[in-house]
Design a protein around this motif. Structure first.
Motif, mmCIF file in Angstrom:
data_model
loop_
_atom_site.group_PDB
_atom_site.id
_atom_site.type_symbol
_atom_site.label_atom_id
_atom_site.label_comp_id
_atom_site.label_asym_id
_atom_site.label_seq_id
_atom_site.Cartn_x
_atom_site.Cartn_y
_atom_site.Cartn_z
ATOM 1 N N ARG A 124 0.832 -1.212 0.000
ATOM 2 C CA ARG A 124 0.000 0.000 0.000
ATOM 3 C C ARG A 124 0.866 1.261 0.000
ATOM 4 O O ARG A 124 0.588 2.215 -0.745
ATOM 5 C CB ARG A 124 -0.926 -0.012 1.209
ATOM 6 N N ASP A 129 -1.284 3.946 -1.910
ATOM 7 C CA ASP A 129 -2.661 3.659 -1.534
ATOM 8 C C ASP A 129 -2.883 4.005 -0.067
ATOM 9 O O ASP A 129 -1.956 3.978 0.746
ATOM 10 C CB ASP A 129 -2.971 2.176 -1.750
ATOM 11 N N ALA A 132 -2.019 2.156 4.856
ATOM 12 C CA ALA A 132 -0.758 1.480 5.175
ATOM 13 C C ALA A 132 -0.485 1.454 6.675
ATOM 14 O O ALA A 132 0.104 0.497 7.191
ATOM 15 C CB ALA A 132 0.400 2.153 4.451
ATOM 16 N N ARG A 355 -8.489 -2.128 -5.409
ATOM 17 C CA ARG A 355 -7.441 -1.109 -5.339
ATOM 18 C C ARG A 355 -7.779 0.087 -6.221
ATOM 19 O O ARG A 355 -7.540 1.241 -5.831
ATOM 20 C CB ARG A 355 -6.097 -1.716 -5.763
#
Length: 363
Positions: A124, A129, A132, A355
């Motif tokens: 991540r 993204d 995390a 995602r």
């Protein structure tokens, strides 16, 4: 012998022979639990030393053996190690999928859970993204229960340092790594010293390295980014190779770093490299258009509809019925989706759909 080899794996340079002998004796004597442990330890040692061919071989053989003998605990360890190996080799979608699978298993091993939490968080963070820090915080809580166990605290410290660095929180890198780095120095663990020292160096911390520091890290810290990148490429770590190239001052290696980061989906590092190129007067596209970011694999409208249903767990026959298509047509759509996403299974495609944010959306 197995336990001694496992503990020494993170510190001493020569322990694989002891573990290999342990595996040999266990197989010969029919000691199934000892054999499962030996397979697990050998695979972990190989990944720790960045010997991925050996690691992947031990994982495959070990999983076969553990499946045959009902050794679920060690199967979980081996799958966690596979996720780690996939992460290092740039197969991030595979790594996230394997890690998620392990997390769905019974969490009866702290070390196994630590490994897959770290893998998920690192994927991540490297992709830019969200989400995390939650697994990183969970991993830190688990690692803190055994502060003198290098194999627990060091990987978590390195992952947290990287995530902080990627977010531009440079001052946090030292705090995240101080204790683990001191422990690694005491244990004389070459690869752990190198990894932690490298993140500290990127954060501006300058310190003398011991001679046993793993070569790719030592080369980079001492200014030989070119040779470091070559070694990482030979070892099979494309992300680390790109990071090494990103330390160059010339446009050509920086463009190579940018291209590799874009291929991997390493958006935070790609942004850093692109900024360095622009500072040198190079022309670099500002990034994908909004429509491309929303549909980065260039799936057709129908393929997006099919993928959303795949992500919901529907079989091809059910998708065909839902979209009023023939089963053969859905088969073709699913094959195209897997190819465009660069994945091999429906589970991996579902992970990519999540995602990119279009799993379950109406199209």
């Amino acid at each position: 012998m197995n336990n001694i080899g496992s503990l020494a794996a993170w510190s001493w340079p020569e322990t694989s022979s002891e573990l290999e002998r342990s595996l040999e004796l266990a197989l010969q004597g029919g000691f199934e639990d000892d054999a499962g442990r030996a397979f697990s330890n050998l695979a972990e040692l190989a990944v720790c030393r960045r010997n991925y061919r050996s690691a992947d071989g031990y994982v495959r053989a070990g999983l076969d053996y553990c499946s045959e003998h009902g050794l679920d605990l060690y199967s979980g360890y081996l799958l966690a190690t596979r996720a780690w190996s996939e992460l290092d080799q740039g197969r991030w979608t595979d790594a996230a999928s394997t890690a998620a699978h392990v997390l769905d298993m019974t969490r009866d091993s702290t070390l196994r859970t630590l490994t897959v939490l770290r893998v998920l968080a690192t994927v991540r963070a490297r992709r830019g993204d969200p989400g995390a820090w939650e697994p990183l915080d969970d991993a830190l809580a688990l690692a803190s229960s055994a502060p003198d166990e290098l194999q627990r605290v060091a990987p978590v410290a390195a992952a947290r340092a990287e995530a902080a660095w990627l977010e531009g929180r440079i001052d946090d890198v030292g705090t995240e790594t101080d204790a683990a780095f001191e422990l690694a120095l005491r244990r004389r663990a070459p690869w752990v010293i190198g990894e932690l020292a490298c993140w500290r160096w990127r954060a501006g911390i300058r310190e003398e390295l011991p001679p046993q520091t793993a070569e790719p890290f030592s080369l980079l810290i001492h200014g030989d980014w070119r040779r470091a990148a070559e070694l990482w490429a030979q070892i099979g770590c494309p992300y680390e190779a790109a990071l090494a190239l990103s330390e160059a001052d010339d446009e050509e290696p920086l463009r190579r770093a940018l291209g590799e980061c874009q291929r991997l989906g390493a958006e935070p590092v790609a942004a850093k490299v692109a900024r360095r190129l622009r500072e040198r007067g190079a022309q670099v596209p500002r990034g994908p258009r909004a429509t491309t970011r929303e549909n980065p694999a260039n799936l057709t409208t129908r393929e997006l509809e099919v993928l959303a249903l795949v992500a919901q767990g529907l079989r091809n026959a059910e998708i065909a019925e839902s979209l009023f298509l023939s089963a053969k047509t859905v088969d073709h759509h699913v094959s195209a989706i897997l190819r465009k996403l660069g994945v091999h299974t429906r589970g991996e495609a579902s992970a990519e759909a999540t995602r990119f944010g279009f799993a379950g959306q109406d199209r």
